[in-house]
Write a protein that holds these residues in place. Structure first.
Motif, PDB file in Angstrom:
ATOM      1  N   ASN A 115       0.821  -1.211   0.000  1.00 26.59           N
ATOM      2  CA  ASN A 115       0.000   0.000   0.000  1.00 26.59           C
ATOM      3  C   ASN A 115       0.854   1.259   0.000  1.00 26.59           C
ATOM      4  N   VAL A 116       1.905   1.275   0.821  1.00 24.27           N
ATOM      5  CA  VAL A 116       2.754   2.462   0.876  1.00 24.27           C
ATOM      6  C   VAL A 116       3.490   2.644  -0.443  1.00 24.27           C
ATOM      7  N   GLY A 117       3.912   1.547  -1.069  1.00 23.50           N
ATOM      8  CA  GLY A 117       4.586   1.628  -2.364  1.00 23.50           C
ATOM      9  C   GLY A 117       3.653   2.133  -3.455  1.00 23.50           C
ATOM     10  N   GLN A 118       2.433   1.628  -3.472  1.00 21.66           N
ATOM     11  CA  GLN A 118       1.451   2.083  -4.460  1.00 21.66           C
ATOM     12  C   GLN A 118       1.118   3.558  -4.263  1.00 21.66           C
ATOM     13  N   LEU A 489      15.722  -5.349  -0.249  1.00 22.87           N
ATOM     14  CA  LEU A 489      14.767  -6.166  -1.019  1.00 22.87           C
ATOM     15  C   LEU A 489      13.929  -7.028  -0.082  1.00 22.87           C
ATOM     16  N   LYS A 490      14.568  -7.565   0.963  1.00 24.35           N
ATOM     17  CA  LYS A 490      13.827  -8.372   1.946  1.00 24.35           C
ATOM     18  C   LYS A 490      12.837  -7.502   2.717  1.00 24.35           C
ATOM     19  N   GLU A 496       5.236  -5.785   1.913  1.00 20.79           N
ATOM     20  CA  GLU A 496       4.160  -6.243   1.026  1.00 20.79           C
ATOM     21  C   GLU A 496       3.356  -7.367   1.660  1.00 20.79           C
ATOM     22  N   GLN A 497       4.034  -8.262   2.334  1.00 25.39           N
ATOM     23  CA  GLN A 497       3.339  -9.384   2.961  1.00 25.39           C
ATOM     24  C   GLN A 497       2.589  -8.968   4.225  1.00 25.39           C
ATOM     25  N   SER A 502      -7.121  -3.151   2.074  1.00 28.54           N
ATOM     26  CA  SER A 502      -7.078  -2.801   0.660  1.00 28.54           C
ATOM     27  C   SER A 502      -6.438  -1.430   0.481  1.00 28.54           C
ATOM     28  N   PHE A 503      -6.037  -1.128  -0.768  1.00 29.01           N
ATOM     29  CA  PHE A 503      -5.431   0.163  -1.054  1.00 29.01           C
ATOM     30  C   PHE A 503      -6.433   1.293  -0.842  1.00 29.01           C
TER      31      PHE A 503
END
Length: 517
Positions: A115-118, A489-490, A496-497, A502-503
């Motif tokens: 959500n934060v990335g989107q 990356l981890k 994400e997990q 929802s967004f």
């Protein structure tokens, strides 16, 4: 100043950090079409290397450092690792973009499926719709600066914690007001965008009377920083915002009003349609970061905390100077002369009297800055001092300020040893009588000689690529960079997990009642 002369050690421990932006380019000097290199880790969670508006627009971040040489060495290490991870690409060494054939060649920065990335990508989608992508890939250098506790102790003596917090915030806002009054000296001295590629003009609107060179280079003969003009970084769409700098409460009130105020123009774009979101919301500012400003009050935010909430919680912790162009004559985009000057100038702004800024003064300093960025090296150019009508040429005013800076330089050299601050003062004051020494004049000479800004930029980029293809790391090792990329990356995967909503719900909770989605 008098108190510091007696106890110069109160200035020891100044905290600094740099954020440098740069476009990735191909060996031919065009915008890279490749995604963010996987060897550089996650742009969402890497602590030193991220992206700004676009996938192609890298941003390097040094941690807080208390030594000027160490800060610049860390920045060199970050550049060295990045160049070796880019597979033949290099970094465009100028603030104004390289040749961009089509706005669609600029890819919005991607931060994964969380959500934060989107939200970060959607914010950039909104910027694209509002201002255009080409303007958003202009590069700059941000300088973060904080005073040590010993400085505040020398200023205010013993205080209860909350009283100290209020005193420090008030002092930083005094600094900010003086920065607006006198900070035009930064683009005069260090502005480095007097020219630009014609492809930028093709995709933006301007009434400026450019001289055209060759097949597509445009310049203004006395310009210092087109990046800071209405053409670039200082967006005219925000010129009507009434955000004051007379204290933290006034500032927060102005920023929050801009976030909550609907914009008729942005509403026409729509927030969401059948294909998805177009922007975060239709307000004057989508989020606080959209505020374009040459300087910002800052505090490190806790997880999930907005910048204004962090400031309200703990007061101003440091300031972010945002009016530096990328220095094309330094492989890292900034050099030690600039840093020592900024140390001096920002400290002088904090120590000098700083009356509250009136409504009539705001247009005055805006006009001074605009004169400097468009024709700052013009002989006899006059600037207005406050609302009283007194005028001085940029050279006369510059020398007047440097007389004070020279006294402070003696104190700062006592604190840190050596004569770095006095040497910088002696060198830079001469640039007011000899404007050909400024960065903008030096760059423009090369551009006119080559009849092309593209040729000049590409030649510098190739030199820098060769420099960083060799040499040793000094403060951050290659293995540390590799490990940071792996860990980042981890971390992104974990974020994400960990999403449980929802967004749409994420956005609703983030904004609460402050906006209409």
């Amino acid at each position: 100043m008098a108190a510091l002369s007696e106890q110069p050690d109160a200035l020891k421990g100044i905290g600094r950090g740099v954020e440098r932006e740069a476009l990735r380019i191909t060996p031919e000097g065009t915008l890279s079409s490749a995604a963010h290199p996987i060897a550089l880790g996650s742009a969402l969670t890497h602590q030193w290397i991220t992206t700004d508006f676009a996938e192609q627009l890298l941003e390097f971040i040094t941690p807080v450092t208390y030594s000027v040489p160490d800060m610049l060495t860390q920045l060199q290490d970050i550049h060295r690792f990045t160049y070796r991870a880019m597979d033949g690409e290099s970094l465009w060494p100028l603030s104004m973009p390289c040749y961009v054939e089509n706005e669609d060649d600029i890819t919005l920065a991607q931060y994964g499926t969380s959500n934060v990335g989107q939200m970060k990508t959607l914010y950039r989608q909104g910027l694209k719709h509002r201002y255009g992508s080409v303007m958003q890939v202009i590069s700059g250098v941000h300088f973060n600066f904080s005073f040590p506790d010993s400085f505040w102790q020398s200023m205010f003596g013993d205080q209860a914690p909350y009283a100290r917090q209020e005193s420090v915030s008030d002092a930083y806002f005094g600094l900010i007001r003086n920065y607006y009054r006198f900070g035009w000296m930064i683009p005069y001295l260090f502005g480095a965008s007097p020219a630009l590629c014609g492809s930028f003009i093709d995709q933006t609107k301007t009434n400026l009377d450019f001289t055209v060179l060759g097949k597509g280079t445009n310049y203004l003969p006395y310009a210092t920083s087109l990046r800071l003009s209405d053409l670039g970084y200082t967006n005219s769409a925000q010129s009507g915002l009434k955000i004051g700098f007379n204290g933290l409460d006034q500032y927060l009130e102005g920023v929050r009003a801009a976030i909550r105020t609907p914009s008729a123009d942005f509403a026409k774009m729509g927030v969401k349609d059948a294909s998805g979101y177009n922007q975060l919301n239709a307000n004057v500012l989508q989020i606080e970061n959209e505020l374009y400003a040459p300087i910002r009050p800052k505090r490190v935010a806790k997880s999930g905390e907005k910048p204004s909430e962090a400031l309200e919680r703990g007061g101003v912790e440091y300031i972010e100077v945002r009016s530096l162009d990328v220095n094309p004559f330094s492989p890292t985009g900034i050099d030690d002369t600039q840093v020592y000057f900024l140390d001096l100038f920002v400290t002088w702004c904090a120590l000098s009297d700083s009356e509250p800024m009136t409504d009539c003064e705001l247009p005055c300093w805006r006009d001074n800055w605009n004169k400097i960025v468009l024709e700052g090296r013009k002989p006899g150019l006059t600037l207005q001092i406050g609302c009283q009508g007194e005028q001085l040429t940029q050279a006369e005013w510059g020398r007047r300020v440097f007389a004070d800076l020279s006294e402070l330089a003696v104190v700062m050299d006592k604190a840190y040893g050596g004569d770095n601050y006095q040497k910088v003062c002696h060198e830079l004051v001469s640039w007011f009588d000899e404007p050909e020494k400024t960065l903008s004049a030096r760059l423009l000479r090369e551009v006119i000689e080559q009849q092309s800004i593209g040729k000049v930029g590409l030649a510098i980029a190739k030199q820098n690529a060769e420099l960083y293809s060799q040499g040793e790391y000094h403060l951050v090792s290659e293995s540390q960079f590799i490990e940071e990329s792996r860990v980042s990356l981890k971390k992104q995967q974990d974020v994400e997990q960990g999403d449980a909503i929802s967004f749409d719900q994420y956005l609703a909770e983030y904004f609460g009642d402050s906006v209409s989605l």
